[in-house]
Scaffold this active site. Structure first.
Site, PDB file in Angstrom:
ATOM      1  N   HIS A 172       5.410 -33.975  -1.987  1.00 45.93           N
ATOM      2  CA  HIS A 172       7.320 -32.898  -2.432  1.00 45.93           C
ATOM      3  C   HIS A 172       7.099 -33.205  -3.405  1.00 45.93           C
ATOM      4  O   HIS A 172       7.761 -35.142  -3.146  1.00 45.93           O
ATOM      5  CB  HIS A 172       7.896 -32.608  -1.253  1.00 45.93           C
ATOM      6  CG  HIS A 172       8.971 -31.898  -1.879  1.00 45.93           C
ATOM      7  ND1 HIS A 172       9.324 -30.860  -2.591  1.00 45.93           N
ATOM      8  CD2 HIS A 172      10.538 -32.557  -1.754  1.00 45.93           C
ATOM      9  CE1 HIS A 172      10.320 -30.357  -2.543  1.00 45.93           C
ATOM     10  NE2 HIS A 172      11.116 -30.963  -1.890  1.00 45.93           N
ATOM     11  N   ASN A 184      12.445 -30.358  -8.559  1.00 45.18           N
ATOM     12  CA  ASN A 184      12.309 -29.742  -7.063  1.00 45.18           C
ATOM     13  C   ASN A 184      12.628 -28.855  -6.932  1.00 45.18           C
ATOM     14  O   ASN A 184      13.103 -27.539  -7.177  1.00 45.18           O
ATOM     15  CB  ASN A 184      13.439 -30.187  -6.345  1.00 45.18           C
ATOM     16  CG  ASN A 184      13.130 -30.187  -4.640  1.00 45.18           C
ATOM     17  OD1 ASN A 184      12.562 -29.170  -4.299  1.00 45.18           O
ATOM     18  ND2 ASN A 184      13.947 -30.919  -3.693  1.00 45.18           N
ATOM     19  N   CYS A 212      12.085 -27.993   2.053  1.00 47.83           N
ATOM     20  CA  CYS A 212      10.810 -28.307   1.018  1.00 47.83           C
ATOM     21  C   CYS A 212       9.482 -28.862   2.109  1.00 47.83           C
ATOM     22  O   CYS A 212       8.628 -29.081   1.463  1.00 47.83           O
ATOM     23  CB  CYS A 212      11.262 -29.561   0.117  1.00 47.83           C
ATOM     24  SG  CYS A 212      12.809 -29.297  -0.614  1.00 47.83           S
TER      25      CYS A 212
HETATM   26  N1  ACO Z   1      25.030 -36.742 -13.383  1.00 47.87           N
HETATM   27  C1  ACO Z   1      26.009 -38.455 -13.529  1.00 47.87           C
HETATM   28  N2  ACO Z   1      26.314 -38.798 -12.712  1.00 47.87           N
HETATM   29  C2  ACO Z   1      25.640 -38.223 -11.476  1.00 47.87           C
HETATM   30  C3  ACO Z   1      25.380 -36.793 -11.613  1.00 47.87           C
HETATM   31  C4  ACO Z   1      24.840 -36.608 -12.922  1.00 47.87           C
HETATM   32  N3  ACO Z   1      24.381 -35.414 -12.503  1.00 47.87           N
HETATM   33  N4  ACO Z   1      24.657 -36.667  -9.345  1.00 47.87           N
HETATM   34  C5  ACO Z   1      25.782 -37.665  -9.086  1.00 47.87           C
HETATM   35  N5  ACO Z   1      26.203 -38.643  -9.853  1.00 47.87           N
HETATM   36  C6  ACO Z   1      27.291 -39.583  -9.415  1.00 47.87           C
HETATM   37  C7  ACO Z   1      27.867 -39.471  -8.786  1.00 47.87           C
HETATM   38  O1  ACO Z   1      28.954 -39.116  -8.289  1.00 47.87           O
HETATM   39  C8  ACO Z   1      27.972 -41.299  -7.807  1.00 47.87           C
HETATM   40  O2  ACO Z   1      28.968 -41.621  -9.158  1.00 47.87           O
HETATM   41  P1  ACO Z   1      30.243 -42.618  -8.506  1.00 47.87           P
HETATM   42  O3  ACO Z   1      29.381 -44.133  -7.945  1.00 47.87           O
HETATM   43  O4  ACO Z   1      31.560 -42.549  -9.212  1.00 47.87           O
HETATM   44  O5  ACO Z   1      30.365 -41.992  -7.123  1.00 47.87           O
HETATM   45  C9  ACO Z   1      26.872 -41.867  -8.637  1.00 47.87           C
HETATM   46  O6  ACO Z   1      26.457 -40.888  -9.995  1.00 47.87           O
HETATM   47  C10 ACO Z   1      25.742 -42.073  -7.535  1.00 47.87           C
HETATM   48  O7  ACO Z   1      25.922 -41.274  -6.982  1.00 47.87           O
HETATM   49  P2  ACO Z   1      24.302 -40.974  -5.848  1.00 47.87           P
HETATM   50  O8  ACO Z   1      24.567 -39.459  -5.069  1.00 47.87           O
HETATM   51  O9  ACO Z   1      24.494 -41.679  -5.000  1.00 47.87           O
HETATM   52  O10 ACO Z   1      23.139 -40.605  -6.512  1.00 47.87           O
HETATM   53  P3  ACO Z   1      22.036 -41.452  -6.206  1.00 47.87           P
HETATM   54  O11 ACO Z   1      21.201 -42.254  -6.487  1.00 47.87           O
HETATM   55  O12 ACO Z   1      21.660 -41.303  -5.115  1.00 47.87           O
HETATM   56  O13 ACO Z   1      20.790 -39.634  -6.636  1.00 47.87           O
HETATM   57  C11 ACO Z   1      19.847 -37.246  -5.888  1.00 47.87           C
HETATM   58  C12 ACO Z   1      21.621 -38.802  -6.246  1.00 47.87           C
HETATM   59  C13 ACO Z   1      18.828 -37.936  -7.142  1.00 47.87           C
HETATM   60  C14 ACO Z   1      20.171 -36.247  -5.441  1.00 47.87           C
HETATM   61  C15 ACO Z   1      18.724 -38.802  -5.187  1.00 47.87           C
HETATM   62  O14 ACO Z   1      20.040 -38.735  -4.221  1.00 47.87           O
HETATM   63  C16 ACO Z   1      18.654 -38.038  -4.247  1.00 47.87           C
HETATM   64  O15 ACO Z   1      17.325 -37.367  -4.598  1.00 47.87           O
HETATM   65  N6  ACO Z   1      18.632 -37.334  -3.256  1.00 47.87           N
HETATM   66  C17 ACO Z   1      17.275 -37.091  -1.885  1.00 47.87           C
HETATM   67  C18 ACO Z   1      17.268 -35.934  -2.134  1.00 47.87           C
HETATM   68  C19 ACO Z   1      15.605 -34.638  -1.273  1.00 47.87           C
HETATM   69  O16 ACO Z   1      15.146 -35.117  -1.373  1.00 47.87           O
HETATM   70  N7  ACO Z   1      16.029 -33.583  -0.674  1.00 47.87           N
HETATM   71  C20 ACO Z   1      15.336 -33.081  -0.240  1.00 47.87           C
HETATM   72  C21 ACO Z   1      14.818 -32.255  -0.510  1.00 47.87           C
HETATM   73  S1  ACO Z   1      15.502 -30.608  -1.521  1.00 47.87           S
HETATM   74  C22 ACO Z   1      15.937 -29.175   0.231  1.00 47.87           C
HETATM   75  O17 ACO Z   1      15.085 -29.069   0.740  1.00 47.87           O
HETATM   76  C23 ACO Z   1      15.335 -27.949  -0.857  1.00 47.87           C
END
Ligand code: ACO
Length: 332
Positions: free
Chosen positions: A255, A285, A114
């Protein structure tokens, strides 16, 4: 001394839209969860026969046309992508250069996920300031749908396809110049976001089984925390080092990974809502394409004007990060 100026922008967005409702019929998720956790409502998906190079070529055509620089004067093409047309070679930049009819220009890809667009901006700046090149086409293009696992709800809701391109050219006018570009990485966090299969780490036996599994995997929550920490530190540093106040930034173009990350960094810089460019809701993204696609949006809305200062900021797999202070300096 030659300086590097950001002359023009172009983008391409594939027509097919994948909404949160669509995804909720494919995996166990809801529009409410995706909207609340990411800010994403929909993303665009390329057609099966539409390659990363096709999207990059469309975006580049626009950027060149808007730059006022003749195709024959482009002397380098750099593409940032983690979803190239071909796994190892040829590079997507080479294919784009040929589709554009640019002749025998230097062309190559870089892999910084990214942060790719900020990395290629820094490379273009260095080549121009050294006097080695004069007019460089930089492209961020991604067909992330090709490396997304649509059975994994933790990643498939995030990613979309698209491309953005810019022309960077030499100037003697310091007021037009890209002020600074920061880039960094830390491979100690490599396992937070990766495509673990299909590279030279795979055995020949496993490769055939893994052929369909070169998909992205992410430890989202850990990545989120490192992203907020690293991005905030990086933008504070680049502003301080260049003696620029956040109030002088006309357009903060981060980003577009997650609305909550963007909000946290914007709040840390005390930015007003109108300074922050947001496209995550409609494109999701798009990795290396997300920043130029967002710049193109404000350009086409007529809100990006000559001389206005942009602060770019990115974070991604590697882990990699980068930021840049860029005045918009069109020739026409
Ligand atoms: N729908 C419903 N529930 C979900 C989903 C979904 N799509 N995905 C995960 N969950 C659940 C999980 O299983 C978890 O359940 P649990 O509490 O029972 O274990 C709960 O939701 C919370 O999951 P988290 O992963 O802690 O959720 P979070 O609030 O962190 O959001 C996300 C996830 C959106 C991926 C976030 O962490 C994020 O944006 N991370 C950074 C991404 C990023 O910046 N990446 C770098 C750039 S990408 C690149 O370089 C290609």
């Amino acid at each position: 001394m030659a300086y590097a100026a950001f002359r023009s922008i172009g983008a391409y967005v594939p027509s097919k839209i994948l909404t949160n409702e669509d995804l909720s019929t494919m995996v166990d998720t809801t529009d409410e969860w995706i909207t609340k956790r990411t800010g994403i409502k929909e993303r665009h998906i390329a057609a099966e026969n539409e390659f990363t190079s096709d999207m990059g070529t469309f975006a580049a055509e626009l950027a060149i046309e808007r730059s006022g620089i003749a195709k024959g004067d482009i002397d380098m093409v750099i593409c940032a992508t983690i979803s190239p047309d071909y796994f190892c070679m040829p590079s997507t930049a080479t294919i784009i250069a040929t589709k554009l009819g640019l002749g025998n220009v230097t062309s190559f890809d870089i892999s910084a996920a990214c942060t790719g667009f900020v990395y290629i901006l820094s490379i273009a700046k260095a080549f121009i300031e050294s006097g080695m090149k004069k007019n460089i086409l930089i492209i961020g293009a991604e067909k992330l749908s090709a490396i997304t696992d649509y059975t994994d709800r933790s990643t498939c809701i995030l990613f979309g396809d698209g491309a953005g391109a810019a022309v960077i050219s030499a100037t003697e006018n310091k007021d037009e110049a890209i002020i600074d570009v920061h880039t960094g990485s830390d491979g100690a966090y490599a396992d937070l976001l990766m495509t673990p299969n299909g590279g030279s780490g795979s055995t020949h036996d496993s490769l055939s089984q893994e052929a369909s599994s070169c998909f992205m995997q992410m430890k989202g929550n850990e990545t989120f925390k490192v992203a907020v920490r690293t991005l905030t530190k990086d933008v504070v540093e680049i502003l301080q080092e260049n003696n620029i106040q956040s109030s002088q930034i006309k357009h903060f173009v981060p980003h577009q990974a997650n609305y909550r990350i963007i909000k946290a960094v914007g709040d840390a810089l005390k930015l007003k809502d109108e300074q922050v460019v947001l496209t995550v809701e409609k494109y999701g993204n798009t990795s290396g394409a997300s920043i130029p696609m967002a710049i193109n949006d404000i350009y086409e809305q007529g809100t990006l004007k000559k001389g206005e200062l942009m602060l770019l900021d990115a974070f991604g797999g590697g882990l990699t990060w980068g930021s840049a202070l860029v005045p918009f300096s069109p020739l026409k």
